[in-house]
Design an enzyme around this catalytic site. Sequence first.
Site, PDB file in Angstrom:
ATOM      1  N   LYS A 196      33.528   5.840   8.424  1.00  0.00           N
ATOM      2  CA  LYS A 196      32.077   5.856   8.666  1.00  0.00           C
ATOM      3  C   LYS A 196      31.380   5.083   7.553  1.00  0.00           C
ATOM      4  O   LYS A 196      31.807   5.167   6.384  1.00  0.00           O
ATOM      5  CB  LYS A 196      31.635   7.328   8.690  1.00  0.00           C
ATOM      6  CG  LYS A 196      30.199   7.594   9.100  1.00  0.00           C
ATOM      7  CD  LYS A 196      29.961   9.106   9.173  1.00  0.00           C
ATOM      8  CE  LYS A 196      28.564   9.472   9.638  1.00  0.00           C
ATOM      9  NZ  LYS A 196      28.381  10.947   9.758  1.00  0.00           N
ATOM     10  N   SER A 225      26.363  12.404  14.262  1.00  0.00           N
ATOM     11  CA  SER A 225      26.072  11.079  13.752  1.00  0.00           C
ATOM     12  C   SER A 225      27.306  10.199  13.572  1.00  0.00           C
ATOM     13  O   SER A 225      27.160   8.985  13.449  1.00  0.00           O
ATOM     14  CB  SER A 225      25.363  11.195  12.395  1.00  0.00           C
ATOM     15  OG  SER A 225      26.222  11.754  11.430  1.00  0.00           O
ATOM     16  N   SER A 236      28.288  16.635  12.998  1.00  0.00           N
ATOM     17  CA  SER A 236      28.467  15.190  13.174  1.00  0.00           C
ATOM     18  C   SER A 236      29.888  14.687  13.310  1.00  0.00           C
ATOM     19  O   SER A 236      30.089  13.523  13.629  1.00  0.00           O
ATOM     20  CB  SER A 236      27.801  14.443  12.022  1.00  0.00           C
ATOM     21  OG  SER A 236      26.438  14.313  12.293  1.00  0.00           O
TER      22      SER A 236
HETATM   23  N1  GLN Z   1      22.759  16.247  14.514  1.00  0.00           N
HETATM   24  C1  GLN Z   1      22.552  16.902  13.267  1.00  0.00           C
HETATM   25  C2  GLN Z   1      21.411  16.229  12.539  1.00  0.00           C
HETATM   26  O1  GLN Z   1      20.851  15.376  13.076  1.00  0.00           O
HETATM   27  C3  GLN Z   1      23.798  16.874  12.453  1.00  0.00           C
HETATM   28  C4  GLN Z   1      24.027  15.603  11.768  1.00  0.00           C
HETATM   29  C5  GLN Z   1      25.214  15.633  10.856  1.00  0.00           C
HETATM   30  O2  GLN Z   1      26.062  16.510  10.945  1.00  0.00           O
HETATM   31  N2  GLN Z   1      25.246  14.667   9.933  1.00  0.00           N
HETATM   32  O3  GLN Z   1      21.084  16.549  11.437  1.00  0.00           O
END
Ligand code: GLN
Length: 485
Positions: A78, A153, A177
């Site tokens: 990532k 994400s 995420s």
């Molecule tokens: N969807 C969640 C957010 O927008 C989790 C994102 C994540 O785990 N980085 O914060």
Amino acid sequence: MTIYNLTLAELRTRLDSRELSAVEVTTAYLDRIAATNHEINSFITTCNETAMAEALAADQALAAGDIAPLTGLPIAVKDIFNTTGLPTTCASNILKNYIAPYDATAIARIKAQRAVIVGKLNMDEFAMGSSNENSAFGAVRNPWNFKHVPGGSSGGSAACIAARQAAAALGTDTGGSIRQPASHCGVVGLKPTYGRVSRYGVVAYASSLDQVGPLTRDVRDCALMLQAIAGYDPADSTSVDTPTPDYQASLTGDLKGLRIGLPQEYFIEGLDSDVRKAVAQATATYRELGAEIIEVTLPHTAYAVACYYLIATAEASSNLARYDGVRYGLRAGNAENLIDMYMQSRAAGFGTEVKRRIMLGTYALSSGYYDAYYLKAQKVRTLIRQDFLNAFEKVDTLLAPVAPTPAFALGEKVNDPMQMYLSDIYTIPANLAGTCAMSLPCGFSTEGLPIGLQLIGKPFDEVTMLRTAYAFEQATEWHKRKPEF
Ligand code: GLN
């Protein structure tokens, strides 16, 4: 044999027997990325030159008998991990030209084993999102259906595994995420216990929640990756100095005496019927395998999303204060004075969702509101953690859906942040509790989109969670399906 369809474990055998060289494997993957990335958009950066150099070095090590578990294996990461000499953008315009002067610990660890890094993966900007649509480098498409999101994400990380563009990937999970995109793309994704893996060199989003973890094609590969990155790191004060167990050895397939808990608050209205069916079927499979299924309750679940979006945004507003155009990142060109330069740089560099969260978090931390919002959320967080600890007195692991629906359509939720936030309902609690959790394939929707099963383990008991996951995988074929394109 198509090289890019092999798992890490299968590649390992062929590299060790010299049936394949690391250069051949890397070339196959780089070709695959070149042929497919215009459709998936999972990579922000591909690094052909450094990857080939790393593959050559891996072949030399193989020839010399200097072999680690990941030697010569193609891995993508990532774009939130600092990597020496390669851009680390975090999918943001504010870091578009940023090149880190050092490697994150997780990167250094896989490099020390002579893994080959094939590229940096697309994501939601600063890991804020559930669909990968908040990227300054464009949305990622779900390899199973290009009209759908891959989740977020770590959308690029999950999509690249489903699309066979790397054999394994690294992602981060702050509120789901890793698990949610893994579920939406039909791959395995694991969020370790908070403190198990170092976050040193990982761009911070919400520091009390962020964890690094692997995305892979199956559970064995997941254990292999976790083994490589887990363990104490003095450079991350939240990493815990506890021995790293042998995760491969935990893959026995034996579930004798195992107690699996079904949290009743996770099977509520709003849960898609295909997801409900797939998870019920998985529960039945576990029963047949000899596990005992027990209903448990996590009574504060309904408050998790609200609690998370206060704590995560509060921490984000503080973490993102460092992007001011002074030390690194984008700097606005024609500012009149210092304050103007800060404001213009941040206005130009951050995307809409990131700005929304900075404002929300700043508000929650401001004097007069701190007690009502931030402090209250911290107290709720403790109650949520306690729910889990109570449940774990009765069961060894929890079984639940990962997301309320299969992957939604691109554009479906972009104008409704509340709907987007609610899709994290089943993943967020494990982050608030700090415990480990993973997603593994357990079925498909009537539309042909993958569905993931979530296992939530006791803190620092990834071993039992992996054992539970592996037994299911051995008994089913879901992980063997792949998107055709
Ligand atoms: N969807 C969640 C957010 O927008 C989790 C994102 C994540 O785990 N980085 O914060």
